[in-house]
Design a protein around this motif. Sequence first.
Motif, PDB file in Angstrom:
ATOM      1  N   GLN A  70       1.065  69.510  32.360  1.00  0.00           N
ATOM      2  CA  GLN A  70      -0.313  69.244  31.624  1.00  0.00           C
ATOM      3  C   GLN A  70      -1.311  68.543  32.499  1.00  0.00           C
ATOM      4  O   GLN A  70      -2.525  68.886  32.315  1.00  0.00           O
ATOM      5  N   LEU A  71      -0.876  67.607  33.379  1.00  0.00           N
ATOM      6  CA  LEU A  71      -2.028  67.165  34.299  1.00  0.00           C
ATOM      7  C   LEU A  71      -2.257  68.040  35.224  1.00  0.00           C
ATOM      8  O   LEU A  71      -3.640  68.047  35.659  1.00  0.00           O
TER       9      LEU A  71
ATOM     10  N   ASP B 283      -6.605  77.072  35.454  1.00  0.00           N
ATOM     11  CA  ASP B 283      -5.801  78.334  35.533  1.00  0.00           C
ATOM     12  C   ASP B 283      -4.513  78.204  36.619  1.00  0.00           C
ATOM     13  O   ASP B 283      -4.186  78.946  37.169  1.00  0.00           O
ATOM     14  N   TYR B 284      -4.062  76.889  36.665  1.00  0.00           N
ATOM     15  CA  TYR B 284      -3.087  76.568  37.330  1.00  0.00           C
ATOM     16  C   TYR B 284      -1.989  77.453  37.267  1.00  0.00           C
ATOM     17  O   TYR B 284      -1.477  77.910  38.221  1.00  0.00           O
TER      18      TYR B 284
ATOM     19  N   ASN C 226       8.074  68.140  34.966  1.00  0.00           N
ATOM     20  CA  ASN C 226       8.106  67.851  33.619  1.00  0.00           C
ATOM     21  C   ASN C 226       6.922  68.309  32.872  1.00  0.00           C
ATOM     22  O   ASN C 226       5.932  68.688  33.397  1.00  0.00           O
ATOM     23  N   LYS C 227       6.783  68.452  31.498  1.00  0.00           N
ATOM     24  CA  LYS C 227       5.571  68.753  30.623  1.00  0.00           C
ATOM     25  C   LYS C 227       4.470  67.831  30.961  1.00  0.00           C
ATOM     26  O   LYS C 227       3.419  68.318  31.242  1.00  0.00           O
TER      27      LYS C 227
ATOM     28  N   VAL D 264      -2.870  71.433  46.546  1.00  0.00           N
ATOM     29  CA  VAL D 264      -3.505  70.229  46.489  1.00  0.00           C
ATOM     30  C   VAL D 264      -3.243  69.518  45.247  1.00  0.00           C
ATOM     31  O   VAL D 264      -2.910  68.300  44.955  1.00  0.00           O
ATOM     32  N   VAL D 265      -3.794  70.185  44.178  1.00  0.00           N
ATOM     33  CA  VAL D 265      -3.623  69.893  42.629  1.00  0.00           C
ATOM     34  C   VAL D 265      -2.178  69.506  42.515  1.00  0.00           C
ATOM     35  O   VAL D 265      -1.964  68.330  41.703  1.00  0.00           O
ATOM     36  N   HIS D 266      -1.360  70.328  42.569  1.00  0.00           N
ATOM     37  CA  HIS D 266       0.051  70.086  42.366  1.00  0.00           C
ATOM     38  C   HIS D 266       0.741  68.766  42.986  1.00  0.00           C
ATOM     39  O   HIS D 266       1.310  67.695  42.426  1.00  0.00           O
TER      40      HIS D 266
END
Length: 169
Positions: free
Chosen positions: A137-138, A145-146, A132-133, A119-121
């Motif tokens: 970072q988001l 701990d993604y 991307n970077k 869900v975070v993704h």
Amino acid sequence: MIPLKYLQAYPVALQDKVRELIAQQRLGEYLARRYPDRHDVQSDKALYAYTTALKQQHLRNAPGIDKVLYDSKLDVVQRALGLHTAISRVQGGKLKAKKEIRVASVFKAAAPEFLNMIVVHELAHLKEHDHNKAFYQLCTYMLPDYHQLELDLRIYLTWRELPGSGGER
């Protein structure tokens, strides 16, 4: 040598550790020890509430989400663990984009940490379209701990495909 399609981008030493756990028939045990629980987000309505709560907590200024659901047609083999889409429709004289997030239904029986990571993704795609970077970072802003969870999720998917795993722990 056992092919590890979900772990191809990871270092060979890490892949070898996973192969060793597979050879010892301990990969399921490793996962069960690290992720013993199952989440209780079982309906599309509960998934929508779960997703919007995370969005409200981390991405208040991001575009709203119109629909969130489990999708049995998403194929993890084709690397679609979740999808974010914007469906454009004409309403009156205006063109409106409806934001949707779909999560592969295989994750109904997964650990809560894996659902959270997916869900975070997908939420991160509301602000960053590319991997991307800034995107990662988001993701780590919302879930520190993604990267470890992404690795463990890939290990889980590898385990699910092993003969005799039953597809579920």
